[in-house]
Write a protein that holds these residues in place. Structure first.
Motif, short mmCIF file in Angstrom:
data_model
loop_
_atom_site.label_atom_id
_atom_site.label_comp_id
_atom_site.label_asym_id
_atom_site.label_seq_id
_atom_site.Cartn_x
_atom_site.Cartn_y
_atom_site.Cartn_z
N ALA A 1 0.83 -1.20 0.00
CA ALA A 1 0.00 0.00 0.00
C ALA A 1 0.87 1.26 0.00
N ILE A 2 1.95 1.24 0.79
CA ILE A 2 2.87 2.38 0.81
C ILE A 2 3.49 2.57 -0.58
N ALA A 3 3.86 1.46 -1.22
CA ALA A 3 4.46 1.55 -2.57
C ALA A 3 3.49 2.19 -3.55
N LEU A 4 2.22 1.82 -3.49
CA LEU A 4 1.23 2.40 -4.39
C LEU A 4 1.07 3.90 -4.17
N VAL A 5 1.09 4.31 -2.88
CA VAL A 5 0.96 5.73 -2.57
C VAL A 5 2.14 6.50 -3.13
N ASP B 1 7.21 -1.77 -10.03
CA ASP B 1 8.07 -2.72 -9.33
C ASP B 1 9.20 -2.01 -8.58
N ILE B 2 9.65 -0.87 -9.09
CA ILE B 2 10.70 -0.13 -8.39
C ILE B 2 10.17 0.42 -7.07
N SER B 3 8.96 0.97 -7.09
CA SER B 3 8.35 1.45 -5.84
C SER B 3 8.17 0.31 -4.84
N LEU B 4 7.77 -0.85 -5.35
CA LEU B 4 7.60 -2.00 -4.45
C LEU B 4 8.92 -2.40 -3.80
N ALA C 1 12.10 -2.93 0.87
CA ALA C 1 13.47 -2.86 1.39
C ALA C 1 13.57 -1.92 2.59
N ILE C 2 12.96 -0.73 2.47
CA ILE C 2 13.04 0.24 3.56
C ILE C 2 12.26 -0.24 4.79
N SER C 3 11.02 -0.70 4.58
CA SER C 3 10.20 -1.13 5.72
C SER C 3 10.80 -2.35 6.41
N THR C 4 11.35 -3.29 5.63
CA THR C 4 11.96 -4.48 6.23
C THR C 4 13.24 -4.12 6.99
N SER C 5 14.03 -3.21 6.44
CA SER C 5 15.26 -2.79 7.13
C SER C 5 14.95 -2.11 8.45
N LEU D 1 14.35 15.06 -0.62
CA LEU D 1 14.99 13.96 0.10
C LEU D 1 14.62 14.01 1.58
N LEU D 2 14.59 15.23 2.15
CA LEU D 2 14.19 15.37 3.55
C LEU D 2 12.75 14.91 3.74
N GLY D 3 11.91 15.21 2.76
CA GLY D 3 10.51 14.77 2.86
C GLY D 3 10.39 13.26 2.86
N PHE D 4 11.19 12.59 2.02
CA PHE D 4 11.18 11.12 2.02
C PHE D 4 11.61 10.58 3.39
N TRP D 5 12.65 11.19 3.96
CA TRP D 5 13.15 10.70 5.25
C TRP D 5 12.12 10.92 6.35
N VAL D 6 11.48 12.10 6.36
CA VAL D 6 10.46 12.39 7.37
C VAL D 6 9.28 11.44 7.22
N SER D 7 8.88 11.18 5.96
CA SER D 7 7.77 10.24 5.76
C SER D 7 8.12 8.86 6.27
N GLY D 8 9.41 8.46 6.09
CA GLY D 8 9.85 7.19 6.65
C GLY D 8 9.76 7.17 8.16
N LEU D 9 10.13 8.28 8.80
CA LEU D 9 10.02 8.37 10.26
C LEU D 9 8.57 8.28 10.71
N VAL D 10 7.68 8.94 9.96
CA VAL D 10 6.26 8.92 10.34
C VAL D 10 5.70 7.50 10.24
N PHE D 11 5.98 6.82 9.12
CA PHE D 11 5.50 5.45 8.98
C PHE D 11 6.07 4.55 10.07
N SER D 12 7.37 4.73 10.37
CA SER D 12 8.00 3.92 11.43
C SER D 12 7.34 4.19 12.77
N GLY D 13 7.08 5.47 13.04
CA GLY D 13 6.44 5.81 14.31
C GLY D 13 5.06 5.20 14.44
N LEU D 14 4.29 5.19 13.34
CA LEU D 14 2.96 4.60 13.38
C LEU D 14 3.04 3.09 13.64
N PHE D 15 4.00 2.43 12.98
CA PHE D 15 4.17 1.00 13.22
C PHE D 15 4.55 0.73 14.67
N VAL D 16 5.51 1.51 15.19
CA VAL D 16 5.96 1.31 16.56
C VAL D 16 4.81 1.53 17.54
#
Length: 368
Positions: A34-38, A50-53, A58-62, A130-145
């Protein structure tokens, strides 16, 4: 199948934490598409899906690998412990922030290798993006945690409720056995004082072991099959004083299962039923045999056999009995335990009774 996969993937983690780690990985992989589609849609589909997937997985698993299994593995350093290895402390907060950042970097490197390009070129071309991508990664990680933490809290409450229920069942069973024994002891005091003294000594041994077991946390695994069989030995010796040669018994516990955790007082009601309702009604008494074994790769099987009077299991009892009380309590306690356990009763009038408990096979702890 799921249990075997968890054991194989996470052999380097504490046994109790492996199924949970596998469930959380499954949750991460369920959300990753779902994140890849967004992300693919937000980039106006400028690159193949497939690149988005690949980037998303890779990022979510890492991030999951560093923030979940590695957090458990580093529990001593992070000063967190079982059952869920969570704590809101500055040390854990900094660690989780580092996991999100490092996991994002590692996952991006994997995605770049697949896509044949470098995301880090955006440092000079579009640092804000690039900062936006990193912040979005932090937000998704925070929601999972946050989601995983809330689930852990709910499991804690459920575990505490289960332990309280098991303790309540224990308090119902202990007086049941004690009153029966005291009634027998009173009769012996009047008819055979030396045997009464011997019986009192055995009762003292049994109550000492019972007190120790009552102080053991069910979830800690501190009470083992070896402890339970030792209590059965004390109880059967106690009954042997009263029944004399009319009672014979055997206890068979393989060395490899001695450290296997078991809730306290799980087997004693079954043995008590075997004696009181199976052997005592017979003039010649009989034999009680308790054994434990493994079955396949995932089951612990415990059997309580007696050569007593037996019973008709095809029809319900006409009225509640001590036998029904003990068996019902054992069924309820097994229903409270994690995993799929069951109780099977095989009996017929005049042919004895065999009660089989089938429980999940856990990693045994070393016997004390």
């Amino acid at each position: 199948m799921t249990s075997a996969l968890a054991e194989w993937l996470f052999a380097w983690l504490p046994a109790a934490s492996r199924p949970g780690a596998l469930r959380r990985l499954a949750a991460v992989w369920t959300i990753a598409p779902a994140i890849a589609l967004v992300l693919w849609g937000n980039n106006t589909k400028t690159h193949p899906l497939d690149i988005s997937l690949v980037y998303s997985f890779a990022i979510s698993t890492s991030i999951w690998l560093l923030s979940d299994p590695m957090r458990i593995r580093l529990g001593a350093w992070l000063r967190v412990g079982p059952p869920h290895f969570w704590a809101f402390t500055p040390r854990v907060g900094l660690y989780m922030l580092g996991c999100s950042t490092l996991g994002y970097v590692l996952g991006t490197l994997v995605g770049d290798a697949y896509a044949g390009r470098s995301t880090w070129d955006m440092l000079s071309q579009s640092p804000a993006r690039l900062l936006g991508f990193w912040v979005s990664g932090l937000v998704f990680s925070g929601l999972f945690v946050l989601g995983f933490y809330q689930r852990a809290q709910a499991e804690d409450l459920k575990r505490q409720a289960t332990e309280a229920r098991l303790k309540l069942l224990e308090t119902q069973l202990e007086p049941h056995m004690l009153f029966n024994t005291l009634a027998n002891l009173r009769a012996l005091i009047q008819t055979d004082p030396p045997r009464a003294i011997h019986m009192l000594d055995r009762l003292n041994d049994y109550l000492r072991a019972t007190l120790k077991a009552s102080r053991t946390d069910v979830a800690s695994g501190g009470h083992t099959l070896a402890d339970e069989f030792a209590r059965l030995h004390d109880y059967l010796e106690l009954m042997a004083v009263r029944m004399g040669p009319r009672l014979a018994y055997s206890l068979a516990l393989p060395d490899g299962l001695q450290g296997h955790p078991l809730p306290p007082l799980l087997l004693q009601p079954l043995v008590e039923n075997a004696i009181r309702h199976g052997l005592e009604p017979q003039v010649d008494g009989g034999t009680v045999a308790v054994s434990a074994r493994t079955e396949g790769t995932g089951s612990l099987v415990i059997e309580v056999n007696d050569t007593g009077a037996g019973m008709d299991t095809s029809a319900p009892p006409a009225a509640p009995s001590d036998s029904g009380f003990g068996l019902a309590q054992v069924r309820e306690r097994i229903a409270c335990l994690p995993g799929a356990g069951r109780v099977d009763v095989h009996s017929a009038p005049g042919q004895g009774t065999r009660i089989t408990l089938t429980l999940p096979l856990l990693n045994p702890v070393s016997p004390a």
